[in-house]
Design a protein around this motif. Sequence first.
Motif, PDB file in Angstrom:
ATOM      1  N   PHE A 105       6.376  11.510  -3.006  1.00 39.76           N
ATOM      2  CA  PHE A 105       6.886  10.182  -3.356  1.00 39.76           C
ATOM      3  C   PHE A 105       6.460   9.143  -2.319  1.00 39.76           C
ATOM      4  O   PHE A 105       7.258   8.315  -1.884  1.00 39.76           O
ATOM      5  CB  PHE A 105       8.411  10.212  -3.528  1.00 39.76           C
ATOM      6  CG  PHE A 105       8.858  11.072  -4.675  1.00 39.76           C
ATOM      7  CD1 PHE A 105       8.756  10.610  -5.979  1.00 39.76           C
ATOM      8  CD2 PHE A 105       9.334  12.345  -4.456  1.00 39.76           C
ATOM      9  CE1 PHE A 105       9.142  11.415  -7.048  1.00 39.76           C
ATOM     10  CE2 PHE A 105       9.723  13.158  -5.517  1.00 39.76           C
ATOM     11  CZ  PHE A 105       9.619  12.685  -6.824  1.00 39.76           C
ATOM     12  N   THR A 106       5.191   9.208  -1.939  1.00 40.86           N
ATOM     13  CA  THR A 106       4.628   8.272  -0.968  1.00 40.86           C
ATOM     14  C   THR A 106       3.516   7.428  -1.574  1.00 40.86           C
ATOM     15  O   THR A 106       3.487   6.203  -1.412  1.00 40.86           O
ATOM     16  CB  THR A 106       4.073   9.041   0.247  1.00 40.86           C
ATOM     17  OG1 THR A 106       5.143   9.706   0.919  1.00 40.86           O
ATOM     18  CG2 THR A 106       3.385   8.104   1.227  1.00 40.86           C
ATOM     19  N   SER A 114      -2.196   3.615   4.684  1.00 41.98           N
ATOM     20  CA  SER A 114      -2.825   2.779   3.659  1.00 41.98           C
ATOM     21  C   SER A 114      -3.634   1.638   4.253  1.00 41.98           C
ATOM     22  O   SER A 114      -4.423   1.003   3.547  1.00 41.98           O
ATOM     23  CB  SER A 114      -1.766   2.212   2.708  1.00 41.98           C
ATOM     24  OG  SER A 114      -1.019   1.170   3.317  1.00 41.98           O
ATOM     25  N   THR A 115      -3.448   1.383   5.550  1.00 39.24           N
ATOM     26  CA  THR A 115      -4.166   0.277   6.184  1.00 39.24           C
ATOM     27  C   THR A 115      -4.957   0.696   7.416  1.00 39.24           C
ATOM     28  O   THR A 115      -5.753  -0.087   7.927  1.00 39.24           O
ATOM     29  CB  THR A 115      -3.179  -0.842   6.598  1.00 39.24           C
ATOM     30  OG1 THR A 115      -2.218  -0.308   7.520  1.00 39.24           O
ATOM     31  CG2 THR A 115      -2.458  -1.403   5.384  1.00 39.24           C
ATOM     32  N   ARG A 162      -5.373  -0.008  -2.526  1.00 37.22           N
ATOM     33  CA  ARG A 162      -5.484   0.685  -1.241  1.00 37.22           C
ATOM     34  C   ARG A 162      -5.401   2.209  -1.391  1.00 37.22           C
ATOM     35  O   ARG A 162      -5.569   2.942  -0.407  1.00 37.22           O
ATOM     36  CB  ARG A 162      -4.384   0.203  -0.283  1.00 37.22           C
ATOM     37  CG  ARG A 162      -4.464  -1.269   0.072  1.00 37.22           C
ATOM     38  CD  ARG A 162      -3.874  -1.555   1.439  1.00 37.22           C
ATOM     39  NE  ARG A 162      -2.463  -1.258   1.562  1.00 37.22           N
ATOM     40  CZ  ARG A 162      -1.484  -2.165   1.442  1.00 37.22           C
ATOM     41  NH1 ARG A 162      -1.796  -3.421   1.161  1.00 37.22           N
ATOM     42  NH2 ARG A 162      -0.238  -1.816   1.595  1.00 37.22           N
ATOM     43  N   ILE A 163      -5.151   2.701  -2.598  1.00 40.32           N
ATOM     44  CA  ILE A 163      -4.956   4.138  -2.794  1.00 40.32           C
ATOM     45  C   ILE A 163      -6.223   4.961  -2.561  1.00 40.32           C
ATOM     46  O   ILE A 163      -6.168   6.005  -1.890  1.00 40.32           O
ATOM     47  CB  ILE A 163      -4.355   4.412  -4.194  1.00 40.32           C
ATOM     48  CG1 ILE A 163      -2.870   4.010  -4.203  1.00 40.32           C
ATOM     49  CG2 ILE A 163      -4.505   5.874  -4.588  1.00 40.32           C
ATOM     50  CD1 ILE A 163      -2.168   4.239  -5.529  1.00 40.32           C
ATOM     51  N   PRO A 164      -7.403   4.572  -3.078  1.00 40.64           N
ATOM     52  CA  PRO A 164      -8.592   5.414  -2.854  1.00 40.64           C
ATOM     53  C   PRO A 164      -8.892   5.671  -1.380  1.00 40.64           C
ATOM     54  O   PRO A 164      -9.154   6.819  -0.983  1.00 40.64           O
ATOM     55  CB  PRO A 164      -9.712   4.616  -3.529  1.00 40.64           C
ATOM     56  CG  PRO A 164      -9.015   3.831  -4.597  1.00 40.64           C
ATOM     57  CD  PRO A 164      -7.709   3.438  -3.991  1.00 40.64           C
ATOM     58  N   ALA A 165      -8.832   4.640  -0.551  1.00 37.57           N
ATOM     59  CA  ALA A 165      -9.093   4.819   0.882  1.00 37.57           C
ATOM     60  C   ALA A 165      -8.002   5.661   1.537  1.00 37.57           C
ATOM     61  O   ALA A 165      -8.276   6.431   2.465  1.00 37.57           O
ATOM     62  CB  ALA A 165      -9.201   3.459   1.578  1.00 37.57           C
ATOM     63  N   SER A 166      -6.773   5.536   1.048  1.00 42.42           N
ATOM     64  CA  SER A 166      -5.667   6.317   1.607  1.00 42.42           C
ATOM     65  C   SER A 166      -5.857   7.798   1.336  1.00 42.42           C
ATOM     66  O   SER A 166      -5.614   8.645   2.210  1.00 42.42           O
ATOM     67  CB  SER A 166      -4.340   5.837   1.001  1.00 42.42           C
ATOM     68  OG  SER A 166      -4.115   4.472   1.265  1.00 42.42           O
ATOM     69  N   ASP A 187       5.228   7.589   9.337  1.00 39.17           N
ATOM     70  CA  ASP A 187       5.783   6.599   8.417  1.00 39.17           C
ATOM     71  C   ASP A 187       5.325   5.224   8.884  1.00 39.17           C
ATOM     72  O   ASP A 187       4.942   5.052  10.048  1.00 39.17           O
ATOM     73  CB  ASP A 187       7.312   6.681   8.378  1.00 39.17           C
ATOM     74  CG  ASP A 187       7.892   6.090   7.106  1.00 39.17           C
ATOM     75  OD1 ASP A 187       8.172   6.848   6.162  1.00 39.17           O
ATOM     76  OD2 ASP A 187       8.040   4.852   7.037  1.00 39.17           O
ATOM     77  N   CYS A 188       5.401   4.257   7.958  1.00 38.63           N
ATOM     78  CA  CYS A 188       4.974   2.890   8.281  1.00 38.63           C
ATOM     79  C   CYS A 188       6.113   2.073   8.889  1.00 38.63           C
ATOM     80  O   CYS A 188       5.947   0.885   9.144  1.00 38.63           O
ATOM     81  CB  CYS A 188       4.432   2.198   7.031  1.00 38.63           C
ATOM     82  SG  CYS A 188       5.670   1.944   5.736  1.00 38.63           S
ATOM     83  N   SER A 189       7.267   2.719   9.121  1.00 39.49           N
ATOM     84  CA  SER A 189       8.434   2.027   9.666  1.00 39.49           C
ATOM     85  C   SER A 189       8.967   2.783  10.872  1.00 39.49           C
ATOM     86  O   SER A 189       9.354   3.951  10.761  1.00 39.49           O
ATOM     87  CB  SER A 189       9.530   1.912   8.596  1.00 39.49           C
ATOM     88  OG  SER A 189      10.776   1.607   9.180  1.00 39.49           O
ATOM     89  N   THR A 190       9.005   2.129  12.034  1.00 37.34           N
ATOM     90  CA  THR A 190       9.546   2.773  13.233  1.00 37.34           C
ATOM     91  C   THR A 190      11.040   3.027  13.082  1.00 37.34           C
ATOM     92  O   THR A 190      11.556   4.039  13.576  1.00 37.34           O
ATOM     93  CB  THR A 190       9.281   1.909  14.468  1.00 37.34           C
ATOM     94  OG1 THR A 190       9.797   0.587  14.252  1.00 37.34           O
ATOM     95  CG2 THR A 190       7.790   1.821  14.761  1.00 37.34           C
ATOM     96  N   GLU A 191      11.757   2.124  12.408  1.00 40.70           N
ATOM     97  CA  GLU A 191      13.189   2.318  12.194  1.00 40.70           C
ATOM     98  C   GLU A 191      13.453   3.566  11.354  1.00 40.70           C
ATOM     99  O   GLU A 191      14.390   4.330  11.615  1.00 40.70           O
ATOM    100  CB  GLU A 191      13.797   1.091  11.500  1.00 40.70           C
ATOM    101  CG  GLU A 191      13.801  -0.179  12.338  1.00 40.70           C
ATOM    102  CD  GLU A 191      12.504  -0.956  12.212  1.00 40.70           C
ATOM    103  OE1 GLU A 191      11.553  -0.451  11.561  1.00 40.70           O
ATOM    104  OE2 GLU A 191      12.431  -2.075  12.767  1.00 40.70           O
TER     105      GLU A 191
END
Length: 314
Positions: free
Chosen positions: A201-202, A147-148, A210-214, A114-118
Amino acid sequence: MGEAAEYFSKDFDWEELRIRVENDPLLQYHLLPFQPCDSIPSVSAEADSDAWSRFHLRHSSGKFFKERRYLLKEFPELVSCKKNCKVLEVGCGNGSTALPILRGNENIVIYACDCSTETLERAKEILNDVGIASLKDRFRPFYCDFSTSKFPTWLACNSCRGNTSLQQTSFTTPEKEGSQATEPEKSECCIGGVDFLTLIFTLSAVPLQRIPASIRECYMALKPGGLLLFRDYGLYDMTMLRFGQDQRVGFRAYVRLDGTRSYFFCLNTLRDLFVTAGFVELELEYCCVKSLNRRNGKSMERVWVHGKFQKPVS
Protein backbone atom coordinates in the motif's frame (compact mmCIF):
# COMPACT_ATOMS: atom_id res chain seq x y z
CA MET A 1 -0.82 -18.77 -3.94
CA GLY A 2 -1.16 -21.49 -1.30
CA GLU A 3 -4.29 -22.75 0.38
CA ALA A 4 -3.58 -20.67 3.48
CA ALA A 5 -4.07 -17.49 1.45
CA GLU A 6 -7.29 -18.49 -0.30
CA TYR A 7 -9.47 -16.86 2.36
CA PHE A 8 -7.90 -13.53 1.61
CA SER A 9 -8.41 -13.57 -2.13
CA LYS A 10 -11.47 -15.44 -3.38
CA ASP A 11 -14.56 -14.19 -1.56
CA PHE A 12 -16.12 -12.97 -4.83
CA ASP A 13 -15.34 -12.82 -8.53
CA TRP A 14 -13.66 -9.65 -9.79
CA GLU A 15 -15.12 -9.99 -13.30
CA GLU A 16 -18.65 -10.01 -11.88
CA LEU A 17 -17.81 -6.87 -9.90
CA ARG A 18 -16.40 -5.21 -13.02
CA ILE A 19 -19.59 -5.87 -14.98
CA ARG A 20 -21.75 -4.44 -12.19
CA VAL A 21 -19.62 -1.31 -11.85
CA GLU A 22 -19.31 -0.62 -15.57
CA ASN A 23 -23.08 -0.96 -16.04
CA ASP A 24 -24.04 1.30 -13.14
CA PRO A 25 -24.98 4.80 -14.45
CA LEU A 26 -24.09 6.37 -11.10
CA LEU A 27 -20.50 5.17 -11.39
CA GLN A 28 -19.80 6.11 -14.99
CA TYR A 29 -17.60 9.08 -14.08
CA HIS A 30 -14.96 6.63 -12.80
CA LEU A 31 -14.64 5.21 -16.32
CA LEU A 32 -14.29 8.48 -18.24
CA PRO A 33 -10.96 9.73 -19.60
CA PHE A 34 -9.56 12.36 -17.26
CA GLN A 35 -9.46 15.93 -18.48
CA PRO A 36 -7.15 18.11 -16.34
CA CYS A 37 -8.47 21.54 -15.53
CA ASP A 38 -7.11 24.69 -13.92
CA SER A 39 -9.11 24.05 -10.74
CA ILE A 40 -6.91 21.04 -9.87
CA PRO A 41 -3.52 22.37 -8.75
CA SER A 42 -0.36 20.34 -9.15
CA VAL A 43 0.96 18.99 -5.86
CA SER A 44 4.64 18.83 -4.96
CA ALA A 45 6.38 15.83 -3.44
CA GLU A 46 6.82 17.87 -0.25
CA ALA A 47 3.06 18.45 -0.04
CA ASP A 48 2.45 14.72 -0.53
CA SER A 49 4.87 13.96 2.30
CA ASP A 50 3.25 16.53 4.59
CA ALA A 51 -0.21 15.08 3.92
CA TRP A 52 0.93 11.57 4.90
CA SER A 53 2.70 12.93 8.00
CA ARG A 54 -0.55 14.54 9.14
CA PHE A 55 -2.41 11.32 8.36
CA HIS A 56 -0.15 9.22 10.60
CA LEU A 57 -0.22 11.82 13.38
CA ARG A 58 -4.03 11.77 13.36
CA HIS A 59 -4.12 7.98 13.39
CA SER A 60 -1.29 7.37 15.84
CA SER A 61 -3.44 5.61 18.45
CA GLY A 62 -3.13 1.91 19.17
CA LYS A 63 -6.76 1.49 18.08
CA PHE A 64 -5.88 2.41 14.50
CA PHE A 65 -2.66 0.38 14.39
CA LYS A 66 -3.22 -3.17 13.16
CA GLU A 67 -0.47 -5.63 12.32
CA ARG A 68 -0.73 -7.04 8.81
CA ARG A 69 -0.26 -10.64 9.90
CA TYR A 70 -1.83 -11.93 6.68
CA LEU A 71 1.36 -10.96 4.83
CA LEU A 72 3.14 -14.01 6.22
CA LYS A 73 0.52 -16.19 4.53
CA GLU A 74 0.51 -14.17 1.34
CA PHE A 75 4.32 -14.18 1.17
CA PRO A 76 5.59 -17.37 2.88
CA GLU A 77 9.09 -16.65 1.54
CA LEU A 78 9.42 -14.18 4.42
CA VAL A 79 8.91 -17.02 6.91
CA SER A 80 11.23 -19.55 5.30
CA CYS A 81 14.21 -17.34 4.40
CA LYS A 82 17.52 -18.12 6.10
CA LYS A 83 19.86 -16.22 8.42
CA ASN A 84 20.92 -12.63 7.64
CA CYS A 85 18.03 -12.11 5.23
CA LYS A 86 17.66 -8.43 4.35
CA VAL A 87 14.29 -6.83 3.64
CA LEU A 88 13.75 -3.28 2.39
CA GLU A 89 10.31 -2.01 3.31
CA VAL A 90 9.42 1.01 1.20
CA GLY A 91 6.87 3.32 2.78
CA CYS A 92 6.89 1.72 6.21
CA GLY A 93 4.23 4.00 7.72
CA ASN A 94 3.54 3.19 11.36
CA GLY A 95 5.25 -0.20 11.26
CA SER A 96 2.17 -2.35 10.67
CA THR A 97 4.03 -4.34 8.01
CA ALA A 98 7.45 -4.51 9.68
CA LEU A 99 6.26 -5.78 13.05
CA PRO A 100 4.58 -9.03 11.92
CA ILE A 101 7.48 -9.81 9.58
CA LEU A 102 10.00 -9.35 12.39
CA ARG A 103 7.87 -11.48 14.71
CA GLY A 104 7.50 -14.19 12.06
CA ASN A 105 11.18 -14.74 11.32
CA GLU A 106 14.06 -14.00 13.68
CA ASN A 107 16.53 -14.25 10.77
CA ILE A 108 15.22 -11.10 9.08
CA VAL A 109 16.61 -7.57 9.31
CA ILE A 110 14.30 -4.86 7.97
CA TYR A 111 15.57 -1.63 6.47
CA ALA A 112 12.49 0.59 6.52
CA CYS A 113 12.13 3.93 4.79
CA ASP A 114 9.42 6.54 4.60
CA CYS A 115 9.01 10.04 3.18
CA SER A 116 8.05 11.39 6.63
CA THR A 117 10.47 11.67 9.56
CA GLU A 118 7.52 11.98 11.96
CA THR A 119 6.11 8.71 10.67
CA LEU A 120 9.48 6.99 11.12
CA GLU A 121 9.60 8.16 14.73
CA ARG A 122 6.11 6.75 15.33
CA ALA A 123 7.11 3.42 13.81
CA LYS A 124 10.13 3.24 16.13
CA GLU A 125 7.93 4.02 19.14
CA ILE A 126 5.55 1.20 18.24
CA LEU A 127 8.42 -1.27 17.82
CA ASN A 128 9.90 -0.14 21.15
CA ASP A 129 6.55 -0.52 22.93
CA VAL A 130 6.47 -4.20 22.01
CA GLY A 131 9.26 -4.66 24.51
CA ILE A 132 11.18 -7.34 22.61
CA ALA A 133 14.79 -6.24 22.21
CA SER A 134 15.53 -8.51 19.27
CA LEU A 135 12.76 -6.86 17.21
CA LYS A 136 14.10 -3.38 17.89
CA ASP A 137 17.64 -4.44 17.00
CA ARG A 138 16.53 -5.81 13.62
CA PHE A 139 14.55 -2.70 12.60
CA ARG A 140 16.68 -0.13 10.76
CA PRO A 141 14.61 2.97 9.78
CA PHE A 142 15.86 5.74 7.52
CA TYR A 143 14.39 8.68 5.66
CA CYS A 144 13.94 8.41 1.88
CA ASP A 145 11.29 9.38 -0.65
CA PHE A 146 11.90 6.80 -3.35
CA SER A 147 9.56 8.59 -5.75
CA THR A 148 11.84 11.62 -6.00
CA SER A 149 15.34 10.36 -5.15
CA LYS A 150 17.53 7.27 -5.21
CA PHE A 151 17.96 4.94 -2.28
CA PRO A 152 21.15 5.65 -0.28
CA THR A 153 24.35 4.12 -1.58
CA TRP A 154 24.89 2.02 1.56
CA LEU A 155 22.01 -0.19 0.36
CA ALA A 156 23.51 -0.78 -3.05
CA CYS A 157 26.37 1.34 -4.35
CA ASN A 158 26.60 2.50 -7.95
CA SER A 159 28.87 -0.40 -8.83
CA CYS A 160 26.61 -3.03 -7.27
CA ARG A 161 23.44 -1.50 -8.74
CA GLY A 162 24.75 -2.29 -12.20
CA ASN A 163 26.30 -5.65 -11.35
CA THR A 164 23.96 -8.52 -12.26
CA SER A 165 26.33 -11.15 -10.85
CA LEU A 166 26.44 -9.66 -7.35
CA GLN A 167 27.59 -12.15 -4.73
CA GLN A 168 26.18 -12.30 -1.19
CA THR A 169 28.64 -10.89 1.33
CA SER A 170 28.54 -9.59 4.90
CA PHE A 171 28.72 -5.83 5.24
CA THR A 172 28.50 -3.29 8.04
CA THR A 173 24.97 -1.93 8.42
CA PRO A 174 23.91 1.68 9.05
CA GLU A 175 23.04 3.04 12.46
CA LYS A 176 19.98 1.26 13.82
CA GLU A 177 18.43 4.15 15.73
CA GLY A 178 18.84 7.04 13.33
CA SER A 179 16.09 8.09 10.97
CA GLN A 180 18.65 9.46 8.53
CA ALA A 181 20.59 7.17 6.22
CA THR A 182 24.26 6.84 7.17
CA GLU A 183 27.23 5.32 5.37
CA PRO A 184 28.80 2.09 6.70
CA GLU A 185 31.88 2.73 8.79
CA LYS A 186 34.14 0.02 7.37
CA SER A 187 35.75 -0.22 3.96
CA GLU A 188 32.91 -2.15 2.33
CA CYS A 189 30.89 0.26 0.25
CA CYS A 190 27.37 -1.15 0.83
CA ILE A 191 25.29 -4.06 2.13
CA GLY A 192 25.11 -5.43 -1.40
CA GLY A 193 21.39 -4.98 -2.01
CA VAL A 194 18.45 -6.70 -0.30
CA ASP A 195 16.86 -10.14 -0.63
CA PHE A 196 13.29 -8.85 -0.49
CA LEU A 197 11.63 -5.51 -1.11
CA THR A 198 8.07 -4.88 0.07
CA LEU A 199 5.69 -2.40 -1.51
CA ILE A 200 2.60 -2.70 0.69
CA PHE A 201 0.00 0.00 0.00
CA THR A 202 2.80 2.38 -0.98
CA LEU A 203 2.90 2.66 -4.77
CA SER A 204 -0.72 3.83 -4.97
CA ALA A 205 0.27 6.98 -3.05
CA VAL A 206 2.85 7.93 -5.70
CA PRO A 207 1.65 10.17 -8.58
CA LEU A 208 1.43 8.08 -11.76
CA GLN A 209 4.09 10.06 -13.61
CA ARG A 210 6.64 9.19 -10.91
CA ILE A 211 5.79 5.47 -10.66
CA PRO A 212 8.00 4.08 -13.49
CA ALA A 213 11.18 5.62 -12.05
CA SER A 214 10.18 4.52 -8.55
CA ILE A 215 9.83 0.88 -9.63
CA ARG A 216 13.16 1.03 -11.44
CA GLU A 217 14.77 2.30 -8.24
CA CYS A 218 13.32 -0.71 -6.39
CA TYR A 219 14.82 -2.97 -9.05
CA MET A 220 18.26 -1.47 -8.43
CA ALA A 221 18.09 -2.03 -4.66
CA LEU A 222 17.45 -5.78 -4.97
CA LYS A 223 20.09 -8.48 -5.27
CA PRO A 224 19.93 -10.54 -8.48
CA GLY A 225 17.28 -13.17 -7.82
CA GLY A 226 15.66 -11.00 -5.15
CA LEU A 227 11.89 -10.70 -4.84
CA LEU A 228 9.64 -7.65 -4.81
CA LEU A 229 6.47 -8.38 -2.80
CA PHE A 230 3.50 -6.22 -3.73
CA ARG A 231 0.05 -5.51 -2.32
CA ASP A 232 -2.03 -2.42 -3.07
CA TYR A 233 -5.43 -1.06 -4.08
CA GLY A 234 -7.10 -2.77 -7.04
CA LEU A 235 -9.45 -1.44 -9.67
CA TYR A 236 -13.07 -1.07 -8.46
CA ASP A 237 -12.20 -1.42 -4.81
CA MET A 238 -14.97 -0.06 -2.58
CA THR A 239 -12.75 2.88 -1.63
CA MET A 240 -12.42 3.93 -5.27
CA LEU A 241 -16.16 3.80 -5.86
CA ARG A 242 -16.79 6.05 -2.86
CA PHE A 243 -14.71 8.92 -4.25
CA GLY A 244 -16.73 11.75 -5.73
CA GLN A 245 -16.19 13.07 -9.23
CA ASP A 246 -14.60 16.24 -7.84
CA GLN A 247 -11.93 14.14 -6.10
CA ARG A 248 -10.47 12.78 -9.34
CA VAL A 249 -6.95 14.04 -10.04
CA GLY A 250 -6.20 11.63 -12.87
CA PHE A 251 -7.49 8.49 -14.57
CA ARG A 252 -8.07 6.05 -11.66
CA ALA A 253 -6.31 8.55 -9.38
CA TYR A 254 -8.02 10.41 -6.52
CA VAL A 255 -7.27 12.75 -3.63
CA ARG A 256 -8.82 12.42 -0.18
CA LEU A 257 -10.06 15.37 1.86
CA ASP A 258 -6.87 15.23 3.94
CA GLY A 259 -4.67 15.66 0.85
CA THR A 260 -3.43 12.06 0.60
CA ARG A 261 -3.63 10.45 -2.82
CA SER A 262 -4.53 7.01 -4.08
CA TYR A 263 -4.28 5.24 -7.42
CA PHE A 264 -6.21 2.03 -8.18
CA PHE A 265 -4.31 -0.55 -10.22
CA CYS A 266 -5.48 -2.97 -12.87
CA LEU A 267 -3.38 -6.06 -13.56
CA ASN A 268 -2.31 -5.01 -17.06
CA THR A 269 -1.03 -1.63 -15.88
CA LEU A 270 1.03 -3.21 -13.12
CA ARG A 271 2.37 -5.93 -15.40
CA ASP A 272 3.57 -3.35 -17.92
CA LEU A 273 5.18 -1.19 -15.23
CA PHE A 274 7.16 -3.99 -13.60
CA VAL A 275 8.18 -5.83 -16.76
CA THR A 276 9.34 -2.58 -18.34
CA ALA A 277 11.53 -1.97 -15.27
CA GLY A 278 13.21 -5.36 -15.81
CA PHE A 279 11.27 -7.59 -13.42
CA VAL A 280 9.99 -11.10 -14.13
CA GLU A 281 6.37 -11.63 -13.10
CA LEU A 282 5.87 -14.61 -10.78
CA GLU A 283 2.38 -13.92 -9.43
CA LEU A 284 -0.20 -11.25 -10.18
CA GLU A 285 -3.89 -11.39 -9.27
CA TYR A 286 -6.80 -9.56 -7.69
CA CYS A 287 -7.56 -10.34 -4.06
CA CYS A 288 -11.32 -9.98 -3.59
CA VAL A 289 -12.36 -9.82 0.05
CA LYS A 290 -15.79 -9.31 1.61
CA SER A 291 -15.71 -7.73 5.04
CA LEU A 292 -18.50 -6.67 7.37
CA ASN A 293 -18.91 -3.12 8.59
CA ARG A 294 -19.89 -3.73 12.20
CA ARG A 295 -21.27 -0.23 12.58
CA ASN A 296 -23.95 -0.48 9.90
CA GLY A 297 -23.98 -4.21 9.17
CA LYS A 298 -23.18 -3.71 5.47
CA SER A 299 -20.90 -5.97 3.49
CA MET A 300 -17.93 -4.25 1.85
CA GLU A 301 -16.26 -5.52 -1.30
CA ARG A 302 -12.55 -4.84 -1.11
CA VAL A 303 -10.21 -5.33 -4.08
CA TRP A 304 -6.47 -5.48 -3.69
CA VAL A 305 -3.71 -6.55 -6.05
CA HIS A 306 -1.26 -9.25 -4.97
CA GLY A 307 2.01 -9.56 -6.86
CA LYS A 308 5.45 -11.16 -6.75
CA PHE A 309 8.17 -9.99 -9.10
CA GLN A 310 11.77 -11.19 -9.36
CA LYS A 311 14.95 -9.47 -10.41
CA PRO A 312 16.65 -11.81 -12.89
CA VAL A 313 19.85 -13.51 -11.76
CA SER A 314 21.57 -12.51 -14.98
